[in-house]
Design a protein around this motif. Structure first.
Motif, short mmCIF file in Angstrom:
data_model
loop_
_atom_site.label_atom_id
_atom_site.label_comp_id
_atom_site.label_asym_id
_atom_site.label_seq_id
_atom_site.Cartn_x
_atom_site.Cartn_y
_atom_site.Cartn_z
N ARG A 17 3.50 0.35 2.92
CA ARG A 17 3.15 -0.48 4.07
C ARG A 17 2.77 -1.87 3.58
NH1 ARG A 17 -1.49 1.85 7.32
NH2 ARG A 17 0.05 2.78 8.68
N ARG A 64 -1.32 -17.76 19.07
CA ARG A 64 -1.98 -16.47 19.01
C ARG A 64 -1.63 -15.84 17.67
NH1 ARG A 64 -1.23 -11.33 23.07
NH2 ARG A 64 -2.12 -9.77 21.68
N VAL A 119 0.85 -1.19 0.00
CA VAL A 119 0.00 0.00 0.00
C VAL A 119 0.88 1.24 0.00
CG1 VAL A 119 -1.69 1.29 1.35
CG2 VAL A 119 -1.82 -1.19 1.26
N GLU A 124 4.43 -2.21 13.56
CA GLU A 124 3.29 -2.06 14.46
C GLU A 124 2.58 -3.39 14.56
OE1 GLU A 124 0.58 1.48 13.49
OE2 GLU A 124 1.90 1.22 11.75
N VAL A 166 -1.17 -4.70 15.49
CA VAL A 166 -2.52 -4.21 15.74
C VAL A 166 -2.98 -4.66 17.13
CG1 VAL A 166 -4.92 -4.33 15.01
CG2 VAL A 166 -3.11 -4.14 13.32
N GLY A 167 -3.39 -3.67 17.95
CA GLY A 167 -3.95 -3.98 19.25
C GLY A 167 -2.91 -4.15 20.34
N THR A 189 0.09 -11.49 8.51
CA THR A 189 -0.60 -12.20 9.58
C THR A 189 0.40 -13.20 10.14
OG1 THR A 189 -2.64 -11.95 8.37
CG2 THR A 189 -2.64 -13.55 10.15
N LEU A 244 2.06 -4.78 10.90
CA LEU A 244 2.16 -3.85 9.78
C LEU A 244 3.56 -3.28 9.75
CD1 LEU A 244 -1.19 -2.04 10.54
CD2 LEU A 244 -0.79 -3.62 8.67
N ARG A 293 -1.71 -9.28 13.78
CA ARG A 293 -1.57 -8.62 12.50
C ARG A 293 -0.44 -7.61 12.65
NH1 ARG A 293 -3.40 -7.78 7.67
NH2 ARG A 293 -3.45 -5.65 6.90
#
Lengths: 483, 299
Positions: free
Chosen positions: A389, A441, A381, A419, A421-422, A393, A446, A444
């Motif tokens: 970016r 676990r 992206v 990063e 996510v979360g 996963t 990035l 995601r």
């Protein structure tokens, strides 16, 4: 017999022999005793293995051998297999096939005669049958006779015992898929939630009863693919249950043979007593040579040896011997035994190689695991400042029985920002992921670069997960793509 | 049991074939006799069992058409009740985690690994069903349809913003709370002359340093300040309140080449997205917001 006669006889023989019931006689001897031993051992392992305990800690099941479908784990004593390691099962299947090939190259279908479940359970059933209905002659008489109360009682008793064995067999099978003592209790007290277990017990009770009780040698002759494959794999050096034609022929009665010997005329040791046929579980006549029905169990050897001892002739008129030795004896040469041949050495080497490789990977496999999946859509992206970016996963697995913290890091890409996510970075700017005991676990991740200047098609990137306490780490290589 | 009744045989002529030892049917054509080889008994039994099974099956399950619709079977089973019960099963297994998503504030969903995983799963399916047709299967967008993976958010990229956009849509007149503002059609409505549009387009393109852009011009700057800065900001940084995209960045929803930029200035307007609050339940919208936010990290 002239060749024309032989051909005529061949033409007259039906392609498929009419079905007939085999009443095989009880026999005792060396091979029967080996068979008893193997039968006892294999059945004992099958029926009682689920009850063997193996302590693995508070949260793990304590059954030595367990296929845990709900939690997707397979336990075998100290080994624990996760779904992503299912190739060990593939490896085992390959090993099993190679071992079967090696057994076949060395001694024919001894798997069939001693260890095949069909043989083991059929033998178990025959033992029960003999115990209730008596030996071959009694059984034949019983079957031919009228339906008296005694006959009905015997038949009912036999089928009852057979179904009991079948039911126990099916019952033992389901115990491999759940905690055995609990499952036995649940099944016995009709607890809810074990309906599937009843269904499987039912299916296996039925198949065991049909295969071991009704079909018996029919399964070997008509349903099993191994005799066909085996025939293509064997050679003249393989030990097979063999009738020594050179010694046995011409066959004649004991009286005739004694007379012939006295007159110095040719006479064989085979007195045509038919004991080898009488004891055969598949009803073949081994004196006709190697054939599809022969499962190499050696019971005919025991029967023939008994007769030979009685008539004071050397034993092993029927023996584990090779096709090559039959030919050599016919020419008056010494028998030879070639255990080391290209095919046996080749199979043994393959078995050692695969078994060794599997043992090494099993012994050295880590207790953490990381799987990286690059976003497919979109692959990359464009960001506001011209940077790029990529999304990944990543699945982390913690195979230890305690919660662990993994520090996640991506390297190989100068100035890239990682990063998750979360998950907010900790005070030192590290991204730490907590994975529960014996769990996986998914996260995601990035990865972004800043500014259009860094753009260069694509570049390798290394993801590292490091155990915050022990420092153990896993590295997985992936790729970063620019628009 | 034989497949042919015995009286079809010419009993008088039936005999045992000397070669095979099998009885013949008594039929003979040009000296060739037909052997009587009945089907195996197990086969015939199996056949009759399947027949009995088949009859039982049509009684147990809906099968026979009648004037009123058809027989209902013994268990009142049909594929619709089956689907209904499967959906109910799904609700019972998913229920607890869906309830948690429903109750939790949006940012808490994202920081709880279990809820995040569940929300992403539910969101992914909802996205594929409702959003992918415009925004693409991976949310990668297309010309005129926003890419949801990048860091450029026209209407704001915080969880609450995304949820607001999903619920009320963009320029969706049926929803009063929708994002309503639209760009004027500077060309079509005659606000600017074609020359002015060309100048301002050139000027705007310098913000993003598009490869073929020139240096900013005083005239362009003046035109921009008078016509565009109110919404897009003095430095072209955009304004999520009005849905005015940032112009200084390298993400262009309608393309960065000059004809594309000119076309936008001439025609104005803006993209339209439906409001989803009446079509999707609250839990699904929350899951979708989390999913979209997690695609590109959001803001």
């Amino acid at each position: 017999m002239s060749s024309a006669d032989a051909q005529h006889q061949l033409l007259d023989e039906p392609f498929v022999e009419a079905a007939h019931k085999v009443y095989n006689k009880k026999v005792d001897g060396q091979f029967r005793r080996i068979k008893w031993g193997i039968q006892f051992a294999t059945l004992a392992i099958y029926y009682f293995l689920p009850f063997v305990r193996w302590h693995r800690g508070p949260d793990a099941p304590s059954q030595a051998v367990l296929v845990d479908f709900p939690h997707r784990r397979f336990y075998f004593f100290f080994i624990e297999i996760w779904p992503q390691e299912v190739y060990y099962v593939t490896g085992l299947l390959i090993l099993a096939a190679l071992i079967l090939f090696l057994m076949n190259a060395v001694a024919g279908r001894i798997w069939c005669g001693y260890m095949c479940p069909q043989t083991v359970w059929t033998d178990f059933y025959m033992t029960a049958e003999r115990w209730i209905e008596g030996d071959a002659r009694d059984r034949m008489k019983l079957d031919e006779g009228p339906w008296t109360a005694g006959k009905i009682r015997k038949k009912l008793a036999k089928h009852f015992v057979w179904i009991l064995i079948a039911w126990w067999t099916g019952g033992a099978w389901v115990l491999y898929f759940g905690d055995a003592p609990t499952l036995v209790y649940d099944l016995a007290t009709f607890q809810p939630g074990v309906g599937q277990a009843y269904l499987w017990i039912g299916i296996l009770t039925f198949t065991t009863y049909v295969f071991a009780g009704v079909m018996r040698e029919k399964l070997c002759l008509h349903a099993c693919p191994w005799p066909r494959i085996q025939a293509a794999l064997t050679d003249e050096y393989a030990l097979n249950v063999t009738y020594r034609r050179d010694r046995g022929e011409p066959r004649m009665s004991l009286k005739q043979a004694t007379a012939a010997r006295a007159a110095n005329l040719p006479s064989g040791d085979c007195v045509d007593c038919g004991q080898c046929v009488a004891v055969c579980p598949t009803g073949v006549d081994i004196r006709k040579g190697a054939q599809l029905g022969c499962i190499q169990c050696g019971l005919c050897i025991d029967a023939c040896d008994g007769v030979m001892e009685k008539i004071h002739r050397p034993t092993r008129l029927i023996a584990y011997d090779t096709e090559m030795n039959l030919k050599r004896r016919a020419c008056g040469e010494e028998p030879i035994y070639k255990t080391f041949r290209v095919r046996t050495v080749f199979y043994a080497a393959l078995i050692l190689a695969i078994g060794g490789f599997m043992s090494i990977t099993l012994a050295t496999r880590g207790d953490m695991y990381m799987n990286v999946l690059h976003d497919r859509n979109p692959l990359t992206v464009r960001l506001k400042d011209g940077g790029a970016r990529n999304g990944y996963t990543i699945r982390f697995a913690n195979k230890k029985p305690e919660t662990r913290r993994f520090v996640i890091d991506a390297s190989g890409l100068a100035g890239a920002q990682t990063e998750v996510v979360g998950v907010a970075p900790d005070s030192k700017g590290k991204v730490v992921i907590e994975v529960g005991p014996d769990q996986t676990r998914e996260a995601r991740v990035l990865l972004s670069t800043r500014g259009a200047a860094s753009s260069k098609g694509q570049a390798p990137v290394l993801f590292t997960a490091t155990d915050a306490e022990t420092g153990a780490s896993v590295v997985v290589k992936d790729v970063f793509i620019w628009p | 049991m034989t497949t042919m009744s015995d009286d079809t045989f010419d009993k008088g002529k039936a005999r045992i074939d000397p070669v095979s030892g099998v009885p013949t049917t008594g039929h003979e054509w040009d000296g060739i006799e037909e052997l009587n080889t009945p089907l195996p008994r197990w086969w015939v039994w199996t056949f009759w069992l399947t027949v009995i099974w088949g009859v039982g099956y049509t009684i147990a399950y809906p099968a026979w058409p009648t004037a009123g619709g058809g027989t209902q079977g013994l268990f009142a089973w049909n594929s619709r009740t089956q689907v209904a019960s499967e959906v109910a099963d799904l609700q019972t297994t998913r229920g607890p985690v869906l309830d948690k998503i429903k109750a939790a504030p949006l940012d808490m969903i994202e920081s709880d690994p279990q809820l995040l995983a569940a929300a992403r799963m539910v969101g992914k399916v909802a996205f594929a069903t409702n959003c992918a047709s415009c925004h693409g299967a991976g949310g990668q967008g297309a010309r005129g349809y926003a890419n949801l993976n990048d860091d450029d958010w026209i209407w704001g990229g915080k969880l609450a913003d995304i949820r607001q956009t999903i619920e009320h849509g963009v320029r969706w007149d049926a929803d009063k709370a929708t994002h309503a503002s639209a760009m004027p059609a500077f060309g079509r409505d005659g606000v600017l002359t074609p020359e002015q549009i060309s100048i301002v387009a050139d000027h705007v393109r310098t913000y993003a340093e598009t490869p073929d852009s020139d240096a900013p011009t005083p005239e362009g700057e003046k035109l921009y300040a008078e016509n565009c800065a109110a919404c897009h900001g003095v430095e072209g940084k955009g304004n999520p309140e009005m849905g005015a995209p940032a112009l200084y960045d390298q993400v262009w929803l309608y393309g960065s080449d000059k004809p594309s930029v000119v076309a936008r200035i001439v025609n104005g307007g803006g993209a339209v997205m439906p409001a989803w609050k009446d079509r999707l339940d609250d839990t699904t919208i929350k899951a979708l917001a989390v999913y979209v936010h997690s695609l590109g990290g959001g803001q």
